[in-house]
Design an enzyme around this catalytic site. Structure first.
Site, mmCIF file in Angstrom:
data_model
loop_
_atom_site.group_PDB
_atom_site.id
_atom_site.type_symbol
_atom_site.label_atom_id
_atom_site.label_comp_id
_atom_site.label_asym_id
_atom_site.label_seq_id
_atom_site.Cartn_x
_atom_site.Cartn_y
_atom_site.Cartn_z
ATOM 1 C CB ALA A 133 -0.937 -0.018 1.204
ATOM 2 C CB SER A 134 -0.048 4.823 0.274
ATOM 3 O OG SER A 134 -0.742 4.735 1.513
ATOM 4 C CB ILE A 135 2.002 4.055 4.757
ATOM 5 C CG1 ILE A 135 1.199 5.331 4.505
ATOM 6 C CG2 ILE A 135 2.939 4.236 5.939
ATOM 7 C CD1 ILE A 135 2.035 6.549 4.210
ATOM 8 C CG ASP A 285 -7.356 4.903 5.630
ATOM 9 O OD1 ASP A 285 -7.950 5.418 4.661
ATOM 10 O OD2 ASP A 285 -6.219 4.423 5.544
#
Length: 539
Positions: A133-135, A285
């Protein structure tokens, strides 16, 4: 001055390279949007680009732009009612299918963070990532006692880019607040700063581990939701229990297993209201990559909460305000809604509250009588924001995270069971919560629980009283001094004004006499000259 020009030029280059101006036909866009997209075609990277027909160009562009762009894509991926299917299919991949990074780098990060070799920590470590994912990136593994786990590791070297991008967002927020009234009403820059801190917290997996443990405590033994156990954690690594389930967006699996999608949707909404009002600790989220459903018992499925990095909390006052507002909307009592908003201090003095109530009834009223599949929640939210702008309402920044979560929840609910009557389900939950928190017996019990703290603090009361009295005495003496100075200044001004008036009157009289009888002025001057000569002789 515009910050980080180099970074802005890089974002422009990425958009041009992937020809993002060709995602939607120009004739389907507003004229202003067409002008903005024309800037993309002006970059030299667009002239030689071969990405025009790439079916994954949006996903790859957002990946190249960085974590904040990926976060935006994840948010939009829940809006099937707003996003065209060909674009949505790319955004869905950003939930857990972002480009992974090298596994050797990942292992080094694990060893440095947990102070042990990967083979010492795990009996088995799977190098193929389960999700990216993004992080962070997730791999599966097994502990030496046989427990199956997931190993979540943050991406290297992303903090500096996130800080740089937020500096650009801060500049943009300040610019909009200086020029657009709606941005000032929303406290746009405060929202940006709050979200900046949230994203920076997401980089610290020890905070996510603490959030997960807290959420697990709240839902221990729950038949509605399960929260995995955390075994090890550090700033860059978290090792947690591996769960079995499917994303909430996998409706085909639900239908194949014969799951009751209406029951599942009702449980999801009940969990949300439970988190917001019972626990005051809600998952903020909630895209499909973070919300799974157990498939072990299809007749009685449970939700599984993952990625508790971004969590929301409200003050007690904001909790009560939101609950009462929702109940007023459900009862179609819009004058009461305005009174609640007024009591919260969101309405400036002099506002026409009747007109505001009419606007809210026109905009929000249809929400109560329609099922979710006929609601444009995002559109209604935009209309409410427009009303806030026109009536100069002050919207607290801490509620914007809740609104973002509501957008997620509404998008997920629309996919899962469009006919869900959210108001029928939510009304008894909210009514019971409001009654419970306005119960005088409960309030007295809470005061009683605070008595020991009050007694412990009582020993400091004499010194605090003396300090307060001395402070009041000093403040009083200062006020007296200021008052005397002001009175003296006032007397000086009044004296000066009288002198000016007398002097001005004398001049006016002399000028009048000079005009009417010039000889009289000569006589006066002769007399004055005589007095002056006599005074000099006597001196």
């Amino acid at each position: 001055m515009i910050p980080h020009i180099t970074r802005l030029l890089e974002l422009w280059r990425i958009a041009a390279h992937y020809r993002l101006d060709t995602l939607v036909p120009a004739e389907e866009l507003p004229i202003k949007a067409r002008h903005a997209l024309s800037l993309i075609r002006m970059h030299p990277a667009a002239w030689s680009s071969r990405e025009r027909k790439n079916p994954l160009k949006l996903k790859q562009a957002l990946e190249d732009m960085g974590p904040l762009a990926i976060k935006l894509g994840q948010l939009l991926s829940t809006r099937r009612d707003l996003i065209p299917p060909e674009i949505l299919s790319q955004l869905v991949l950003l939930q857990d299918r972002v480009k992974p990074y090298d596994v050797d780098v990942l292992k080094t990060r694990i060893q440095q963070s947990l102070k042990a070799d990967v083979n010492t920590l795990f009996a088995r470590f799977d190098e193929q990532p389960l999700a990216a994912a993004s992080i962070a990136q997730v791999h599966t593994a097994a502990l030496h006692d046989g427990r199956e786990v997931i190993v979540k590791v943050t991406r290297p070297n992303i903090r500096s880019q996130i800080l740089q991008d937020f500096e650009i967002l801060t500049w943009l927020g300040n610019t909009l607040e200086n020029r657009i009234e709606a941005a000032r009403a929303l406290h746009l820059n405060e929202i940006i700063q709050d979200y900046r801190q949230i994203i920076l917290n997401e980089l610290d997996l020890s905070l996510e581990a603490d959030n997960t443990r807290r959420m697990r405590h709240y839902f221990t033994g729950s038949s509605m939701m399960y929260v995995p156990e955390v075994y090890m954690d550090s700033t860059d690594v978290m090792v947690a229990e591996r769960i079995t389930g499917v994303p909430i967006s996998d409706t085909e699996t639900f239908d194949r297993l014969g799951m009751d999608r209406a029951l599942l949707a009702e449980r999801g909404l009940t969990i949300f209201f439970t988190q917001v009002f019972r626990d005051n600790f809600f998952h903020a989220d909630m895209h499909p990559g973070n919300v799974f459903v157990e498939t072990i018992n299809p007749s009685n499925p449970r939700f599984i909460a993952l990625d508790c990095a971004i969590m929301g909390e409200l003050s007690k006052q904001d909790q009560m305000t939101v609950a009462r507002m929702l109940l007023a909307v459900m009862n179609s009592n819009f004058m009461q809604l305005i009174q609640i908003v007024h009591q919260a201090g969101w309405i400036p003095p002099g506002t026409d509250q009747d007109a505001l109530a009419r606007e809210m009834r026109r905009t929000v009223g249809p929400m109560v009588s329609k099922p979710m599949d006929q609601l444009d929640f995002a559109g209604i939210l935009l209309q409410v924001m427009d009303i806030a702008r026109r009536f100069h309402l002050e919207i607290p920044p801490q509620l914007m995270l809740l609104l973002k979560t509501l957008v997620h929840v509404e998008g997920l609910g629309t996919d899962l069971y469009p006919q869900l009557d959210i108001w029928k389900l939510a009304k008894p939950i909210l009514t019971e919560w409001v009654k419970s928190n306005m119960n005088p017996v409960k309030n007295l019990k809470e005061i009683g629980q605070q008595v020991p703290d009050l007694l412990l603090g009582a020993q400091d009361l004499p010194s605090l009283m003396i300090d307060s009295l001395n402070g009041l005495k000093n403040q009083s003496a200062w006020h007296d001094k200021q008052l005397r100075e002001l009175q003296s200044l006032r007397m000086q001004i009044e004296t000066q004004q009288r002198s000016n008036w007398i002097f001005g009157s004398m001049i006016a009289i002399l000028l009048s006499i000079a005009i009417i009888a010039p000889w009289f002025v000569s006589v006066i001057l002769i007399i004055l000259a005589g007095f002056v000569s006599l005074w000099r002789v006597m001196k």
